[in-house]
Design an enzyme around this catalytic site. Structure first.
Site, PDB file in Angstrom:
ATOM      1  N   ARG A  48      79.342 116.087  21.711  1.00 23.52           N
ATOM      2  CA  ARG A  48      78.472 116.478  22.831  1.00 23.52           C
ATOM      3  C   ARG A  48      77.054 116.761  22.359  1.00 23.52           C
ATOM      4  O   ARG A  48      76.092 116.410  23.027  1.00 23.52           O
ATOM      5  CB  ARG A  48      79.017 117.721  23.527  1.00 23.52           C
ATOM      6  CG  ARG A  48      80.039 117.373  24.562  1.00 23.52           C
ATOM      7  CD  ARG A  48      80.267 118.544  25.489  1.00 23.52           C
ATOM      8  NE  ARG A  48      81.495 118.338  26.233  1.00 23.52           N
ATOM      9  CZ  ARG A  48      82.007 119.227  27.053  1.00 23.52           C
ATOM     10  NH1 ARG A  48      81.411 120.400  27.204  1.00 23.52           N
ATOM     11  NH2 ARG A  48      83.109 118.974  27.700  1.00 23.52           N
ATOM     12  N   SER A  82      80.733 127.560  23.575  1.00 21.66           N
ATOM     13  CA  SER A  82      81.263 128.680  24.309  1.00 21.66           C
ATOM     14  C   SER A  82      81.606 129.719  23.266  1.00 21.66           C
ATOM     15  O   SER A  82      82.297 129.404  22.302  1.00 21.66           O
ATOM     16  CB  SER A  82      82.523 128.197  25.025  1.00 21.66           C
ATOM     17  OG  SER A  82      82.662 128.873  26.208  1.00 21.66           O
ATOM     18  N   GLU A  87      77.253 122.182  28.925  1.00 22.19           N
ATOM     19  CA  GLU A  87      77.723 123.172  27.964  1.00 22.19           C
ATOM     20  C   GLU A  87      78.099 122.510  26.638  1.00 22.19           C
ATOM     21  O   GLU A  87      78.781 121.506  26.610  1.00 22.19           O
ATOM     22  CB  GLU A  87      78.952 123.866  28.557  1.00 22.19           C
ATOM     23  CG  GLU A  87      79.504 124.958  27.702  1.00 22.19           C
ATOM     24  CD  GLU A  87      80.974 124.742  27.398  1.00 22.19           C
ATOM     25  OE1 GLU A  87      81.777 124.686  28.332  1.00 22.19           O
ATOM     26  OE2 GLU A  87      81.311 124.609  26.219  1.00 22.19           O
ATOM     27  N   ARG A 123      92.392 118.700  22.988  1.00 21.78           N
ATOM     28  CA  ARG A 123      92.489 119.238  24.346  1.00 21.78           C
ATOM     29  C   ARG A 123      93.346 118.287  25.166  1.00 21.78           C
ATOM     30  O   ARG A 123      93.013 117.107  25.280  1.00 21.78           O
ATOM     31  CB  ARG A 123      91.107 119.342  25.006  1.00 21.78           C
ATOM     32  CG  ARG A 123      90.134 120.281  24.319  1.00 21.78           C
ATOM     33  CD  ARG A 123      90.446 121.745  24.577  1.00 21.78           C
ATOM     34  NE  ARG A 123      89.927 122.577  23.498  1.00 21.78           N
ATOM     35  CZ  ARG A 123      88.736 123.153  23.490  1.00 21.78           C
ATOM     36  NH1 ARG A 123      87.943 123.011  24.513  1.00 21.78           N
ATOM     37  NH2 ARG A 123      88.350 123.888  22.469  1.00 21.78           N
ATOM     38  N   ARG A 136      82.303 113.282  29.696  1.00 17.97           N
ATOM     39  CA  ARG A 136      82.067 114.207  28.594  1.00 17.97           C
ATOM     40  C   ARG A 136      83.333 114.833  28.017  1.00 17.97           C
ATOM     41  O   ARG A 136      83.265 115.790  27.262  1.00 17.97           O
ATOM     42  CB  ARG A 136      81.104 115.298  29.024  1.00 17.97           C
ATOM     43  CG  ARG A 136      81.587 116.108  30.209  1.00 17.97           C
ATOM     44  CD  ARG A 136      80.628 117.241  30.435  1.00 17.97           C
ATOM     45  NE  ARG A 136      81.166 118.178  31.397  1.00 17.97           N
ATOM     46  CZ  ARG A 136      80.669 119.374  31.593  1.00 17.97           C
ATOM     47  NH1 ARG A 136      79.641 119.784  30.897  1.00 17.97           N
ATOM     48  NH2 ARG A 136      81.195 120.173  32.481  1.00 17.97           N
ATOM     49  N   HIS A 137      84.492 114.333  28.408  1.00 18.45           N
ATOM     50  CA  HIS A 137      85.720 114.889  27.860  1.00 18.45           C
ATOM     51  C   HIS A 137      86.441 113.896  26.965  1.00 18.45           C
ATOM     52  O   HIS A 137      86.602 112.736  27.310  1.00 18.45           O
ATOM     53  CB  HIS A 137      86.670 115.304  28.998  1.00 18.45           C
ATOM     54  CG  HIS A 137      86.255 116.573  29.655  1.00 18.45           C
ATOM     55  ND1 HIS A 137      85.480 116.583  30.780  1.00 18.45           N
ATOM     56  CD2 HIS A 137      86.503 117.856  29.336  1.00 18.45           C
ATOM     57  CE1 HIS A 137      85.257 117.856  31.131  1.00 18.45           C
ATOM     58  NE2 HIS A 137      85.868 118.640  30.274  1.00 18.45           N
ATOM     59  N   GLU A 194      93.623 118.080  28.277  1.00 20.67           N
ATOM     60  CA  GLU A 194      93.204 118.046  29.678  1.00 20.67           C
ATOM     61  C   GLU A 194      93.215 116.600  30.147  1.00 20.67           C
ATOM     62  O   GLU A 194      92.644 115.726  29.496  1.00 20.67           O
ATOM     63  CB  GLU A 194      91.774 118.566  29.817  1.00 20.67           C
ATOM     64  CG  GLU A 194      91.624 120.025  29.515  1.00 20.67           C
ATOM     65  CD  GLU A 194      90.147 120.409  29.389  1.00 20.67           C
ATOM     66  OE1 GLU A 194      89.408 120.233  30.357  1.00 20.67           O
ATOM     67  OE2 GLU A 194      89.755 120.864  28.302  1.00 20.67           O
TER      68      GLU A 194
END
Lengths: 212, 564
Positions: free
Chosen positions: B538, B490, B487, B303, B311-312, B305
């Site tokens: 996670r 998903s 979360e 990812r 948590r990333h 991001e």
């Protein structure tokens, strides 16, 4: 109403019960709720307990065919088998504290099915029989139990039901606690007649498989 | 007179100076003598070591292990050192965790992974004074081979995992010598938060730990975390394999982004460019179209991001599931939640030691869950949040704080750390998400029709107006799963119809050319299917109640970290 504001979502009644002491009265009340409302019933096992018997897992009956759309129901009835010392009900957590004790939860559920007698004396009488059932019949000694049975016999000699001419929560609570604690055959005559009358109502089907 | 006086003074000064000089000389001489004496003593010492040390074959630094010989020596695991082994002479290979010399004795704590044992070298008939000195001088973290007698102890040794026995060392050899100065101390790494502050002891911050990850990974906490993580993977595989799933491997270099192009890494690929896969989404779906029925995949996902949060990560391990179902996508939810419950139960039953080890440093409530897993619908979640005073729209996505708040509300009411939130608004999900066939507005209108016979026509008319005003598909057959309010998964029912898929892709402004092969897979008969992807890190973090995903990633990658 008793259920609070409608926020356009399922209103779920959560009951935490210990599998060592299945709440028979609540199972009976659940069946009565199902006649009155569209109830989404579900049974869960909390990670604090294991080895819950199969009959407890199916005690709310088969799953509703529509249960995959929670929106279609008016009321949720979620029974969680959990390691709790006292039975517990959680409903609207923002506005209501958790309700403890089977008797108190039974009072709440019964009000959703039928109103309490409007006469305060009669309403108090119902409450007092409910207390007697849970404290003296269910938890009392043999001596206390026989005293209660005598009192029941006396009351049922005067009226068809414990609190007058109509079935009330008093009858439901006492019925479950009487049958839970001993064989029906040893009870006095009026009590025996009343037990039969209760059975004929058909409300007690769900509790029967769990009664010895 | 004045002259004399001056002379006298000068003489005095001279004398004083020479006195000082004498003293200095004397001191230096003394020093030299002492030094010589010391040297002589040292020489004598070493001589005596060479001469008198009866135990000189019992310790030392042997040749580097280059596989010169294959010994039949059995090395016992530290974990296995229990009272049953008492009075046995055994060999152990372990690290020197700490050493403490005290006169004629030297206490060592020997560590092997998350287990440790106390060992003792004492001057006696098996060990010489020199051997004790040698043992005391071994640098921390060196690897040693030790031959020792296992002895029961009268009082439990609280500081070690093997509390009932200690080792009486008879031979000790250094297999690999550590440098004397460590970049960080293991004790500082395992100290519970807050304890260091009180004692004025050093605390090691996360970045220092990650910079020296190899040493940090040796701590009991890290050892336990990564053993548990391996357990999660294994339980995931075992459970799914038992359910008849097939493990697949998918490419990570892909030609098109699966979930919007914003957060993908671009790599140069010969004369063109490619992306690093955000998830094996498209490939696991193609496997379903290729009749694999139930598949899962364990592998890296990327990812891009630029979010530096607890948590990333930019690269993490994805546990992905995809399966064909018969009539309702809840079959998929049930399959996934059951898998998760099996993992939680497996961890609870098989990894209690590890959970407790981590709990010593990072205390947290045990993970609680329900079986079957609680499933709430998005509207219920929104209602719970609104009841708690949160102002949000029907179709608004859950913000992170709201997600956490909802987690707390659900925990309060149902006492579960794991639940499913179903029926997300269609607008906030990727293009391949199947729309929900039940229109909420019309459903509630239908429910009312039987009570209002007189207004049938009005109701029908309103229904028509509402249908025109609001597009019927507001919600979708998609779900998220949460652990401790965060979360972890998903997922959704996917669109298996090429026509509808094309429509949704156009609605999302996706270049159809780039996903042509994907859409084409659905043209030749595709079963209804659904699935989801879980982040391994996670799951571990939230199961253990840790606060930073870097703690459960062995070599974490984030926007600011590429090494080690």
């Amino acid at each position: 109403s008793l259920l609070g504001k409608d926020l356009g979502a399922l209103r779920d009644i959560v009951i935490n019960a210990n599998p060592a002491r299945p709440p028979l009265t609540l199972l009976v009340l659940h069946a009565m709720l199902c006649q009155r409302y569209r109830v989404l019933s579900s049974v869960h096992v909390h990670s604090s307990v294991s080895g819950v018997p199969a009959q407890l897992l199916s005690c709310l009956g088969p799953r509703h065919a529509d249960s995959y759309v929670r929106q279609r129901f008016q009321l949720g009835f979620t029974l969680i088998w959990k390691d709790v010392s006292k039975l517990q009900m959680k409903f609207s957590i923002q506005n209501m504290c958790p309700i403890e004790g089977e008797a108190n939860v039974a009072r709440f559920l019964f009000r959703l099915v039928a109103p309490y007698p409007s006469d305060p004396a009669l309403a108090t009488l119902v409450d007092s029989w409910v207390d007697t059932a849970f404290f003296q019949l269910a938890e009392g000694s043999a001596k206390e139990r026989s005293a209660v049975l005598r009192a029941l016999n006396g009351a049922l000699g005067r009226d068809p039901w414990l609190a007058g001419p109509e079935l009330s929560l008093a009858d439901i609570a006492c019925y479950c606690c009487v049958l839970q604690t001993g064989p029906a055959a040893s009870s006095p005559a009026n009590v025996q007649r009343w037990l039969k009358a209760c059975e004929n109502l058909g409300h007690f089907g769900p509790a029967n498989p769990l009664l010895q | 007179m004045t002259k004399d006086a001056v002379q006298g003074a000068a003489e005095e000064a001279d004398q004083a100076q020479s006195k000082k000089g004498l003293k200095k000389q004397q001191k230096e001489a003394e020093k030299a003598a002492k030094k010589a004496e010391k040297q002589a003593k040292l020489a004598a010492d070493t001589q005596s070591t060479d001469e008198d040390d009866f135990a000189k074959d019992r310790y030392g630094v042997p040749q580097m292990v280059q596989s010169q010989q294959k010994l039949d020596r059995v090395l016992v695991r530290v974990q296995k050192l229990t009272p049953e082994k008492a009075d046995q002479l055994i060999w152990v290979r372990a690290r020197v965790h700490t050493s403490r010399a005290k006169g004629k004795q030297c206490f060592l704590v020997l560590r092997q992974q998350q287990f440790n044992v106390q060992a003792l070298v004492a001057v006696g008939e098996r060990a010489s004074k020199q051997m004790v000195k040698f043992a005391a001088n071994i640098n921390k973290e060196s690897i040693v081979d030790v031959e020792a007698m296992v002895r029961k102890v009268e009082q439990k040794i609280d500081s070690c995992t093997q509390q009932d026995v200690e080792l009486h060392i008879e031979r000790i050899f250094v297999i690999s010598q550590a440098e004397p100065r460590l970049p960080l101390q293991l004790e500082d790494c395992v100290r519970p938060d807050g304890e260091g502050d009180e004692d004025g002891r050093a605390t090691v911050n996360q970045d220092t730990r990650l910079d020296n990850r190899v040493i940090d990974l040796r701590t009991t906490t890290s050892q336990a975390i990564f053993r548990l993580q391996s357990g999660v993977c294994q339980l995931f595989r075992d459970t799914l394999t038992n359910k008849g799933f097939v493990e697949i491997q998918t490419p990570k270099i892909i030609s098109a982004a699966s979930e919007g192009g914003a957060n993908v890494f671009t790599v140069s690929y010969f004369k063109t460019s490619a992306y690093l896969a955000q998830s094996p989404q498209l490939y696991k779906q193609m496997c379903i179209c290729a009749d694999f029925d139930k598949v899962f995949c364990v592998g890296p996902v990327f990812r891009a991001e630029d979010s530096n949060t607890h948590r990333h990560l930019t690269e993490f391990v994805g546990l992905d599931i995809e399966l064909a179902f018969n009539y309702h996508y809840h079959e998929v939810i049930e399959s996934i939640t059951d898998t998760m419950v099996q993992i939680f139960k497996g961890l609870r039953d098989k990894f209690q030691t590890e959970i407790q080890t981590v709990g010593k440093q990072y205390p947290s409530e045990p993970f609680r869950f329900l079986e079957p897993t609680l499933r709430l619908e998005y509207t219920e979640g929104v209602a719970m949040l609104r009841e708690a005073g949160v102002d949000m729209g029907d179709e608004e996505d859950l913000s992170t704080p709201n997600e956490k708040l909802l987690g707390r509300l659900v925990k309060e009411k149902y006492d579960t750390d794991f639940y499913v939130l179903d029926k997300y608004p269609l607008a906030v999900r990727p293009f391949y998400t199947m729309p929900d066939p039940n229109d909420k507005v019309c459903a509630s209108l239908n429910a009312h029709t039987h009570t209002t016979h007189a207004h049938d026509t009005i109701v029908a008319f309103t229904e028509l107006v509402i249908r025109l005003m609001f597009p019927p598909q507001k919600y979708s057959n998609s779900y998220d799963m949460f652990m401790r309010g965060e979360e972890i998964l998903s997922g959704a029912q996917r669109i298996h119809d090429a026509q509808l898929l094309t429509e949704r892709a156009i609605h999302h402004n996706i270049d159809l050319e780039k996903i042509k092969s994907y859409i084409d897979s659905f043209r030749y008969g595709a079963p209804p299917h659904g699935g989801g992807g879980i982040g391994l890190e996670r799951v571990c973090m939230l199961y253990l109640g840790l606060h930073n995903v870097r703690q459960v990633s062995m070599f974490p990658r984030d926007p600011k970290r590429l090494t080690p």
